[in-house]
Design a protein around this motif. Structure first.
Motif, PDB file in Angstrom:
ATOM      1  N   GLN A 107       0.722  -1.101   0.005  1.00 18.34           N
ATOM      2  CA  GLN A 107       0.116  -0.021  -0.007  1.00 18.34           C
ATOM      3  C   GLN A 107       0.879   1.217   0.059  1.00 18.34           C
ATOM      4  O   GLN A 107       0.442   2.217  -0.646  1.00 18.34           O
ATOM      5  CB  GLN A 107      -0.797   0.090   1.377  1.00 18.34           C
ATOM      6  N   MET A 108       2.120   1.278   0.624  1.00 15.38           N
ATOM      7  CA  MET A 108       2.786   2.310   0.572  1.00 15.38           C
ATOM      8  C   MET A 108       3.395   2.685  -0.683  1.00 15.38           C
ATOM      9  O   MET A 108       3.680   3.868  -1.449  1.00 15.38           O
ATOM     10  CB  MET A 108       4.164   2.180   1.519  1.00 15.38           C
ATOM     11  N   GLN A 109       3.538   1.749  -1.816  1.00 12.83           N
ATOM     12  CA  GLN A 109       4.034   1.735  -3.073  1.00 12.83           C
ATOM     13  C   GLN A 109       2.895   2.262  -3.904  1.00 12.83           C
ATOM     14  O   GLN A 109       3.301   2.549  -4.964  1.00 12.83           O
ATOM     15  CB  GLN A 109       4.739   0.304  -3.572  1.00 12.83           C
ATOM     16  N   ASP A 110       1.607   1.481  -3.606  1.00  9.08           N
ATOM     17  CA  ASP A 110       0.759   1.907  -4.544  1.00  9.08           C
ATOM     18  C   ASP A 110      -0.631   2.217  -3.690  1.00  9.08           C
ATOM     19  O   ASP A 110      -1.387   1.455  -3.415  1.00  9.08           O
ATOM     20  CB  ASP A 110       0.333   0.698  -5.398  1.00  9.08           C
ATOM     21  N   PRO A 111      -0.545   3.405  -3.158  1.00  7.13           N
ATOM     22  CA  PRO A 111      -1.765   3.593  -2.208  1.00  7.13           C
ATOM     23  C   PRO A 111      -3.175   3.845  -2.881  1.00  7.13           C
ATOM     24  O   PRO A 111      -4.322   3.253  -2.289  1.00  7.13           O
ATOM     25  CB  PRO A 111      -1.515   5.050  -1.555  1.00  7.13           C
ATOM     26  N   ALA A 112      -3.344   4.114  -4.242  1.00  8.24           N
ATOM     27  CA  ALA A 112      -4.416   4.392  -4.854  1.00  8.24           C
ATOM     28  C   ALA A 112      -5.250   3.014  -4.866  1.00  8.24           C
ATOM     29  O   ALA A 112      -6.473   2.852  -4.583  1.00  8.24           O
ATOM     30  CB  ALA A 112      -4.404   4.719  -6.059  1.00  8.24           C
ATOM     31  N   THR A 113      -4.416   2.046  -5.175  1.00  9.37           N
ATOM     32  CA  THR A 113      -4.954   0.499  -5.194  1.00  9.37           C
ATOM     33  C   THR A 113      -5.667   0.105  -3.960  1.00  9.37           C
ATOM     34  O   THR A 113      -6.839  -0.624  -3.703  1.00  9.37           O
ATOM     35  CB  THR A 113      -4.216  -0.357  -5.724  1.00  9.37           C
ATOM     36  N   TYR A 114      -4.940   0.374  -2.787  1.00  7.04           N
ATOM     37  CA  TYR A 114      -5.231  -0.068  -1.585  1.00  7.04           C
ATOM     38  C   TYR A 114      -6.639   0.677  -1.104  1.00  7.04           C
ATOM     39  O   TYR A 114      -7.583   0.069  -0.808  1.00  7.04           O
ATOM     40  CB  TYR A 114      -4.207   0.539  -0.229  1.00  7.04           C
ATOM     41  N   TRP A 115      -6.759   1.964  -1.319  1.00 11.93           N
ATOM     42  CA  TRP A 115      -7.993   2.548  -1.065  1.00 11.93           C
ATOM     43  C   TRP A 115      -9.068   2.380  -1.755  1.00 11.93           C
ATOM     44  O   TRP A 115     -10.244   2.345  -1.399  1.00 11.93           O
ATOM     45  CB  TRP A 115      -7.790   4.214  -1.002  1.00 11.93           C
ATOM     46  N   VAL A 116      -8.885   1.925  -3.261  1.00 10.38           N
ATOM     47  CA  VAL A 116     -10.091   1.499  -4.066  1.00 10.38           C
ATOM     48  C   VAL A 116     -10.416   0.272  -3.333  1.00 10.38           C
ATOM     49  O   VAL A 116     -11.803   0.023  -3.471  1.00 10.38           O
ATOM     50  CB  VAL A 116      -9.640   1.197  -5.256  1.00 10.38           C
ATOM     51  N   ARG A 117      -9.734  -0.577  -2.914  1.00  9.23           N
ATOM     52  CA  ARG A 117     -10.061  -1.876  -2.386  1.00  9.23           C
ATOM     53  C   ARG A 117     -11.045  -1.386  -1.012  1.00  9.23           C
ATOM     54  O   ARG A 117     -12.091  -2.116  -0.906  1.00  9.23           O
ATOM     55  CB  ARG A 117      -8.760  -2.650  -1.920  1.00  9.23           C
ATOM     56  N   SER A 118     -10.755  -0.481  -0.312  1.00 10.62           N
ATOM     57  CA  SER A 118     -11.452  -0.432   0.882  1.00 10.62           C
ATOM     58  C   SER A 118     -12.884   0.366   0.448  1.00 10.62           C
ATOM     59  O   SER A 118     -13.966  -0.022   0.682  1.00 10.62           O
ATOM     60  CB  SER A 118     -10.827   0.644   1.933  1.00 10.62           C
ATOM     61  N   PHE A 119     -12.682   1.304  -0.740  1.00 15.66           N
ATOM     62  CA  PHE A 119     -14.022   2.135  -0.970  1.00 15.66           C
ATOM     63  C   PHE A 119     -14.880   1.166  -1.927  1.00 15.66           C
ATOM     64  O   PHE A 119     -16.061   1.381  -2.036  1.00 15.66           O
ATOM     65  CB  PHE A 119     -13.638   3.288  -1.580  1.00 15.66           C
ATOM     66  N   GLU A 120     -14.484   0.277  -2.754  1.00 20.34           N
ATOM     67  CA  GLU A 120     -15.359  -0.258  -3.487  1.00 20.34           C
ATOM     68  C   GLU A 120     -16.179  -1.437  -2.800  1.00 20.34           C
ATOM     69  O   GLU A 120     -17.356  -1.900  -3.412  1.00 20.34           O
ATOM     70  CB  GLU A 120     -14.720  -1.310  -4.695  1.00 20.34           C
ATOM     71  N   ARG A 121     -16.120  -1.633  -1.379  1.00 19.53           N
ATOM     72  CA  ARG A 121     -16.974  -2.322  -0.676  1.00 19.53           C
ATOM     73  C   ARG A 121     -18.363  -1.585  -0.242  1.00 19.53           C
ATOM     74  O   ARG A 121     -19.135  -2.058   0.149  1.00 19.53           O
ATOM     75  CB  ARG A 121     -16.272  -2.682   0.470  1.00 19.53           C
ATOM     76  N   VAL A 122     -18.162  -0.313  -0.663  1.00 19.03           N
ATOM     77  CA  VAL A 122     -19.513   0.682  -0.338  1.00 19.03           C
ATOM     78  C   VAL A 122     -19.990   1.306  -1.247  1.00 19.03           C
ATOM     79  O   VAL A 122     -19.673   1.631  -2.497  1.00 19.03           O
ATOM     80  CB  VAL A 122     -18.714   1.805   0.600  1.00 19.03           C
ATOM     81  N   ALA A 123     -21.413   1.007  -1.282  1.00 23.89           N
ATOM     82  CA  ALA A 123     -22.279   1.510  -2.402  1.00 23.89           C
ATOM     83  C   ALA A 123     -22.365   3.070  -2.177  1.00 23.89           C
ATOM     84  O   ALA A 123     -22.660   3.556  -1.082  1.00 23.89           O
ATOM     85  CB  ALA A 123     -23.812   0.809  -2.434  1.00 23.89           C
ATOM     86  N   GLY A 124     -22.213   3.589  -3.273  1.00 18.23           N
ATOM     87  CA  GLY A 124     -22.325   5.390  -3.151  1.00 18.23           C
ATOM     88  C   GLY A 124     -22.287   5.912  -4.507  1.00 18.23           C
ATOM     89  O   GLY A 124     -22.208   5.096  -5.376  1.00 18.23           O
ATOM     90  N   PRO A 125     -22.652   7.273  -4.563  1.00 17.38           N
ATOM     91  CA  PRO A 125     -22.718   7.786  -5.899  1.00 17.38           C
ATOM     92  C   PRO A 125     -21.455   8.192  -6.474  1.00 17.38           C
ATOM     93  O   PRO A 125     -21.294   8.141  -7.702  1.00 17.38           O
ATOM     94  CB  PRO A 125     -23.179   9.201  -5.515  1.00 17.38           C
ATOM     95  N   ALA A 126     -20.255   8.092  -5.744  1.00 17.56           N
ATOM     96  CA  ALA A 126     -18.824   8.317  -6.414  1.00 17.56           C
ATOM     97  C   ALA A 126     -18.359   7.060  -6.756  1.00 17.56           C
ATOM     98  O   ALA A 126     -18.358   6.023  -5.723  1.00 17.56           O
ATOM     99  CB  ALA A 126     -18.205   9.015  -5.485  1.00 17.56           C
ATOM    100  N   PRO A 127     -17.733   6.702  -7.719  1.00 19.07           N
ATOM    101  CA  PRO A 127     -16.953   5.513  -8.100  1.00 19.07           C
ATOM    102  C   PRO A 127     -15.744   5.515  -7.407  1.00 19.07           C
ATOM    103  O   PRO A 127     -14.979   6.290  -6.972  1.00 19.07           O
ATOM    104  CB  PRO A 127     -16.817   5.524  -9.704  1.00 19.07           C
ATOM    105  N   PRO A 128     -15.239   4.176  -7.013  1.00 19.22           N
ATOM    106  CA  PRO A 128     -14.131   4.044  -6.004  1.00 19.22           C
ATOM    107  C   PRO A 128     -12.885   4.569  -6.519  1.00 19.22           C
ATOM    108  O   PRO A 128     -12.159   5.263  -5.727  1.00 19.22           O
ATOM    109  CB  PRO A 128     -14.210   2.438  -5.887  1.00 19.22           C
ATOM    110  N   ALA A 129     -12.463   4.459  -7.683  1.00 20.07           N
ATOM    111  CA  ALA A 129     -11.137   4.762  -8.319  1.00 20.07           C
ATOM    112  C   ALA A 129     -10.981   6.354  -8.386  1.00 20.07           C
ATOM    113  O   ALA A 129     -10.021   6.882  -7.674  1.00 20.07           O
ATOM    114  CB  ALA A 129     -11.048   4.205  -9.737  1.00 20.07           C
TER     115      ALA A 129
END
Length: 356
Positions: A107-129
């Motif tokens: 996650q230190m080398q690729d933080p965006a992928t780490y946060w996408v993984r957490s956000f994509e579990r949540v339904a919402g108006p904004a896409p995770p990426a």
């Protein structure tokens, strides 16, 4: 009212450098508190936060606790608000060691992928990426590695005793600095004990009673909170600090604070049971709305409370209750698995069986 880079003096060779809260709408990253300590001739930095002003505050704090001729930088975990100034180790002009948890290197080398993984579990108006990219862009400059960076796990694992309590981890500076594995807030998390001043630094294990990240482990969070409380009750630690509350807690106050977090965890679990009840299916969006109300009613928002982190915590709470998503669709219902014995395996026909 505190400001980024303010100092809380613990003693003449230990200071807590204060960070700031997250405010995505106004482009403000959260910055984790950092500890600056001197033991003998060794400067100890626990986390480095992020942003240039916080880096300057760290340098001022390092000068304040001096003199020192060696340096040790300890990263508690890989989240952006703790690691952005890690290359400060290269500028200290003395022999330096820097350690990070191996399980957080990705996650230190690729933080965006780490946060996408957490956000994509949540339904919402904004896409995770795009949401992840926007969040990560706030944390600049981002330099999580230095020339001497290694992982803790490259060192032999030690059994560390505090009276009747046993931890696993690593010791430094002839035992004056103890790094204890906790791994609750995220996969690689460690906490730090400074022997000379009695500080136990929880970093983000005390952010709240329940973790939000995809790699959080609720049992480990609550186990380390209980162990930390016992350390204070037994006088094995004197002062409690963490990554996001701008305070130093002493003795009985630390025990009360830790026990309060554990009580909140129990209360939220009970509330979540009530919200799911006997319903065969639970929509995460509906559960999240009611769970957020339960959190607000109990004052259990944790560090940097916001709707997205609450939703992530709610999903983790559903998993804690044993529910599972019924499909991969957005806001797909969750339910408990049907409990039944497996069907008996068919018995093959014996010799001579069958028609003739």
């Amino acid at each position: 009212m505190t400001a980024l880079g303010d100092l809380i003096e613990i003693d003449d060779r230990t200071v807590l450098v204060l960070g700031q809260e997250l405010d995505v709408e106004h482009g403000q990253p959260d910055v984790a508190n950092a500890l600056v300590h001197r033991t003998g001739d060794t400067l100890v930095l626990v986390d480095t936060g992020v942003t240039a002003p916080f880096r300057a505050a760290l340098r001022a704090a390092a000068d304040r606790v001096g003199p020192w001729s060696r340096a040790l930088l300890l990263t508690t975990h890989g989240h952006l608000d703790h690691v952005g100034n890690n290359d400060l180790a290269d500028e200290l002009g003395v022999p330096v060691e820097h350690y990070v948890p191996a399980r957080d290197v990705d996650q230190m080398q690729d933080p965006a992928t780490y946060w996408v993984r957490s956000f994509e579990r949540v339904a919402g108006p904004a896409p995770p990426a795009p949401t992840a990219d926007r969040l990560v862009s706030l944390f600049q400059p981002m330099r999580p590695f230095g020339a001497t960076t290694r992982t803790y796990e490259e060192r032999p694992l030690e059994q560390i005793r505090f009276g009747p309590l046993r931890f696993s981890g690593w010791t430094f500076a002839d035992g004056a600095v103890r790094v204890l594995r906790s791994q609750g807030h995220c996969a690689g998390h460690v906490i730090v004990h400074l022997r000379d001043c009695g500080v136990l630094h929880l970093s983000d294990e005390g952010n709240g009673p329940c973790g939000a990240m995809a790699d959080a482990d609720q049992l480990k969070i609550q186990t380390v909170l209980g162990a930390a409380s016992l350390l204070f009750e037994q006088g094995r630690a004197a002062l409690l600090t963490d990554g996001h509350t701008f305070a130093v807690r002493r003795g009985a106050d630390a025990v009360s604070y830790l026990d309060g977090l554990l009580e909140q965890a129990t209360a939220l679990h009970e509330a979540a049971l009530g919200l799911t009840g006997e319903a065969p299916h639970v929509r995460p969006s509906t559960f999240t709305t009611r769970y957020a109300e339960a959190m607000a009613g109990r004052g259990t928002g944790g560090a940097n409370p916001n709707a997205l982190f609450v939703a992530m915590t709610a999903v983790n709470q559903l998993r804690e209750l044993g529910l599972r998503p019924e499909s991969g669709g957005e806001d797909a219902p969750w339910s408990r698995p049907t409990l039944r014995n497996p069907a008996p395996a068919p018995v093959p026909p014996g010799p001579g069986a069958g028609g003739g």
